[in-house]
Design a protein around this motif. Structure first.
Motif, PDB file in Angstrom:
ATOM      1  N   TRP A   5       0.850  -1.196   0.000  1.00 27.72           N
ATOM      2  CA  TRP A   5       0.000   0.000   0.000  1.00 27.72           C
ATOM      3  C   TRP A   5       0.887   1.248   0.000  1.00 27.72           C
ATOM      4  N   PRO A   6       1.588   1.575  -1.103  1.00 27.24           N
ATOM      5  CA  PRO A   6       2.639   2.597  -1.072  1.00 27.24           C
ATOM      6  C   PRO A   6       2.194   4.046  -1.256  1.00 27.24           C
ATOM      7  N   PHE A   7       1.081   4.275  -1.948  1.00 30.51           N
ATOM      8  CA  PHE A   7       0.703   5.658  -2.253  1.00 30.51           C
ATOM      9  C   PHE A   7       0.281   6.376  -0.976  1.00 30.51           C
ATOM     10  N   GLY A   8       0.781   7.583  -0.813  1.00 28.52           N
ATOM     11  CA  GLY A   8       0.480   8.384   0.372  1.00 28.52           C
ATOM     12  C   GLY A   8       1.474   8.188   1.494  1.00 28.52           C
ATOM     13  N   LYS A   9       2.481   7.351   1.286  1.00 35.06           N
ATOM     14  CA  LYS A   9       3.508   7.124   2.298  1.00 35.06           C
ATOM     15  C   LYS A   9       4.842   7.618   1.772  1.00 35.06           C
ATOM     16  N   GLU A  10       5.682   8.074   2.671  1.00 34.99           N
ATOM     17  CA  GLU A  10       7.017   8.556   2.324  1.00 34.99           C
ATOM     18  C   GLU A  10       8.061   7.819   3.146  1.00 34.99           C
ATOM     19  N   ILE A  11       9.272   7.815   2.634  1.00 40.89           N
ATOM     20  CA  ILE A  11      10.398   7.162   3.304  1.00 40.89           C
ATOM     21  C   ILE A  11      11.347   8.241   3.814  1.00 40.89           C
ATOM     22  N   GLU A  12      11.780   8.087   5.043  1.00 45.15           N
ATOM     23  CA  GLU A  12      12.797   8.973   5.616  1.00 45.15           C
ATOM     24  C   GLU A  12      14.017   8.110   5.927  1.00 45.15           C
ATOM     25  N   LEU A  13      15.096   8.324   5.205  1.00 46.02           N
ATOM     26  CA  LEU A  13      16.305   7.521   5.356  1.00 46.02           C
ATOM     27  C   LEU A  13      17.311   8.209   6.267  1.00 46.02           C
ATOM     28  N   GLY A  14      18.204   7.425   6.860  1.00 41.79           N
ATOM     29  CA  GLY A  14      19.338   7.989   7.578  1.00 41.79           C
ATOM     30  C   GLY A  14      19.199   8.057   9.078  1.00 41.79           C
ATOM     31  N   ASN A  15      18.235   7.401   9.672  1.00 42.22           N
ATOM     32  CA  ASN A  15      18.072   7.445  11.127  1.00 42.22           C
ATOM     33  C   ASN A  15      18.640   6.187  11.769  1.00 42.22           C
ATOM     34  N   PHE A  16      19.876   5.847  11.428  1.00 40.16           N
ATOM     35  CA  PHE A  16      20.466   4.638  11.989  1.00 40.16           C
ATOM     36  C   PHE A  16      21.727   4.988  12.750  1.00 40.16           C
ATOM     37  N   GLY A  17      22.033   4.161  13.726  1.00 39.67           N
ATOM     38  CA  GLY A  17      23.257   4.344  14.498  1.00 39.67           C
ATOM     39  C   GLY A  17      24.352   3.448  13.964  1.00 39.67           C
ATOM     40  N   ALA A  18      25.304   3.119  14.831  1.00 36.77           N
ATOM     41  CA  ALA A  18      26.427   2.290  14.412  1.00 36.77           C
ATOM     42  C   ALA A  18      25.961   0.887  14.035  1.00 36.77           C
ATOM     43  N   GLY A  19      25.040   0.323  14.824  1.00 31.33           N
ATOM     44  CA  GLY A  19      24.512  -1.002  14.515  1.00 31.33           C
ATOM     45  C   GLY A  19      23.752  -1.009  13.199  1.00 31.33           C
ATOM     46  N   GLY A  20      22.946   0.023  12.980  1.00 34.52           N
ATOM     47  CA  GLY A  20      22.208   0.129  11.721  1.00 34.52           C
ATOM     48  C   GLY A  20      23.135   0.278  10.533  1.00 34.52           C
ATOM     49  N   LEU A  21      24.225   1.005  10.727  1.00 28.35           N
ATOM     50  CA  LEU A  21      25.210   1.168   9.651  1.00 28.35           C
ATOM     51  C   LEU A  21      25.838  -0.175   9.287  1.00 28.35           C
ATOM     52  N   ILE A  22      26.200  -0.956  10.299  1.00 32.83           N
ATOM     53  CA  ILE A  22      26.799  -2.268  10.044  1.00 32.83           C
ATOM     54  C   ILE A  22      25.804  -3.174   9.327  1.00 32.83           C
ATOM     55  N   PHE A  23      24.555  -3.195   9.806  1.00 35.48           N
ATOM     56  CA  PHE A  23      23.536  -4.034   9.171  1.00 35.48           C
ATOM     57  C   PHE A  23      23.236  -3.560   7.749  1.00 35.48           C
ATOM     58  N   ASN A  24      23.232  -2.245   7.517  1.00 42.49           N
ATOM     59  CA  ASN A  24      22.989  -1.727   6.169  1.00 42.49           C
ATOM     60  C   ASN A  24      24.112  -2.125   5.211  1.00 42.49           C
ATOM     61  N   VAL A  25      25.361  -2.119   5.696  1.00 41.25           N
ATOM     62  CA  VAL A  25      26.480  -2.512   4.841  1.00 41.25           C
ATOM     63  C   VAL A  25      26.375  -3.995   4.503  1.00 41.25           C
ATOM     64  N   ILE A  26      26.073  -4.818   5.501  1.00 41.21           N
ATOM     65  CA  ILE A  26      25.905  -6.253   5.240  1.00 41.21           C
ATOM     66  C   ILE A  26      24.756  -6.477   4.267  1.00 41.21           C
ATOM     67  N   TRP A  27      23.633  -5.804   4.495  1.00 43.03           N
ATOM     68  CA  TRP A  27      22.457  -5.906   3.627  1.00 43.03           C
ATOM     69  C   TRP A  27      22.813  -5.523   2.194  1.00 43.03           C
ATOM     70  N   LEU A  28      23.495  -4.401   2.039  1.00 43.20           N
ATOM     71  CA  LEU A  28      23.834  -3.898   0.713  1.00 43.20           C
ATOM     72  C   LEU A  28      24.749  -4.859  -0.040  1.00 43.20           C
ATOM     73  N   VAL A  29      25.752  -5.394   0.644  1.00 43.55           N
ATOM     74  CA  VAL A  29      26.719  -6.273  -0.017  1.00 43.55           C
ATOM     75  C   VAL A  29      26.097  -7.612  -0.392  1.00 43.55           C
TER      76      VAL A  29
END
Length: 120
Positions: free
Chosen positions: A50-74
Motif C-alpha cells: 500500500w505505497p501511495f500516500g507514504k514517504e520514506i525517511e532515510l538515515g536514522n540509523f546508528g552504528a549497529g544500523g550502519l553495520i547491518f545496512n552494509v551487510i544488507w547492501l553487499v
C-alpha cells in the motif's frame, strides 16, 4: 487519489511484489543470523502492499544500523534495488505508468538501506 492509486497498484503487481518481499523475509528468518534482515523484508512488504500516500525517511540509523545496512547492501540489497530500478524504468516508459515507476524508485532506495528507514 491515494486510494485509487493503491487499488490500481494492487491490480498491476503490487500484491505480487509484496508476496516476493514477504517470501524473502521468511527465507531470511530461517537462520537466527538472518532474523533482523527478514524483519526488514516484512516491513518493506507491508509498505510495498500500500505505497501511495507514504514517504520514506532515510538515515536514522546508528552504528549497529550502519553495520547491518552494509551487510544488507553487499549480500542482497543491491539485487532488490536493481530489480525495483528496472521495473520502475519500465513503468516510466508510459505516461500512465509514471506514478507506479516513481513508487518503485522509492522501493529501490529502501532496498539499499532499510535499517533506520522510517515509513510514514
Amino acid at each position: 487519489m491515494n486510494l485509487i492509486g493503491n487499488i490500481v497498484w494492487l491490480l498491476l503487481g503490487g500484491i505480487l511484489a509484496a508476496i516476493v518481499w514477504f517470501i524473502a523475509g521468511l527465507i531470511l528468518c530461517i537462520t537466527i543470523i538472518g532474523i533482523p534482515f527478514g524483519l526488514q523484508c516484512f516491513k518493506i512488504s507491508s509498505f510495498v502492499l500500500w505505497p501511495f500516500g507514504k514517504e520514506i525517511e532515510l538515515g536514522n540509523f546508528g552504528a549497529g544500523g550502519l553495520i547491518f545496512n552494509v551487510i544488507w547492501l553487499v549480500i542482497f540489497g543491491w539485487e532488490f534495488a536493481l530489480a525495483h530500478l528496472v521495473i520502475g524504468a519500465l513503468f516510466c516508459m508510459t505516461i500512465i505508468g509514471i506514478p507506479f515507476g516513481l513508487q518503485h524508485f522509492k522501493f529501490a532506495q529502501l532496498g539499499l538501506i532499510p535499517f533506520g528507514a522510517r515509513i510514514h
